[in-house]
Write an enzyme that holds these catalytic residues in place. Structure first.
Site, PDB file in Angstrom:
ATOM      1  CB  CYS A  73      -1.274   6.303  -3.215  1.00 28.15           C
ATOM      2  SG  CYS A  73      -0.453   4.723  -2.940  1.00 28.15           S
ATOM      3  CB  CYS A  76      -2.182   3.759  -5.734  1.00 30.86           C
ATOM      4  SG  CYS A  76      -2.499   3.564  -3.975  1.00 30.86           S
TER       5      CYS A  76
END
Length: 145
Positions: A73, A76
């Protein structure tokens, strides 16, 4: 932490290949990405469902802030340095970084990454998803004892 391939949590399709975290020579792999690999008393990694459940349940005297993310991600990875910095700004809560692919039972209701969940006395009291650092800081401030 098993930052491996798995099914996309929303579409069910295959995910991108895992990110390889670079470690200094002679350093053993740790459960946190390099940016979070610092000596913080209030920052830990949870490698599996049992560890995460125990951290949430057995830390009744303080707020637990869980960062549900994944190495594949990009959002993230972008917000993680700010999350780590907030562990130094807010010393009372316990901050936990975990990979949604390694905690499938506890994270079964997480639809977006990153998701930040706030627990008090073992119960979820708030949740925030996305990379808005000011909103994250505000939520941490709100739930800091």
């Amino acid at each position: 932490m098993g930052w491996g391939l798995g099914k996309d949590r929303v579409s069910g399709g295959e995910q991108a290949p895992p990110v390889k975290w670079k470690l200094a020579e002679g350093v053993a792999p740790e459960p946190l990405p390099a940016v979070a690999r610092r000596k913080n008393e209030n920052l830990v990694g949870a490698k599996n469902d049992d560890e995460l459940r125990n951290l949430i349940k057995n830390t009744a005297s303080r707020t637990v802030v869980v960062d549900y993310g994944a190495p594949w991600c990009e959002h993230c990875k972008a917000v993680l340095p700010a999350f780590v910095k907030m562990t130094q700004e807010f010393v009372r809560p316990l901050f936990v970084v975990t990979d949604v692919d390694t905690v499938p039972t506890v994270s079964k209701d997480v639809r977006y990454t990153p998701t930040f969940s706030f627990y008090s006395r073992g119960k979820k009291v708030d949740e925030l998803y996305g990379v808005n650092q000011q909103q994250l800081r505000d939520h941490i401030w709100l739930h800091s004892d």
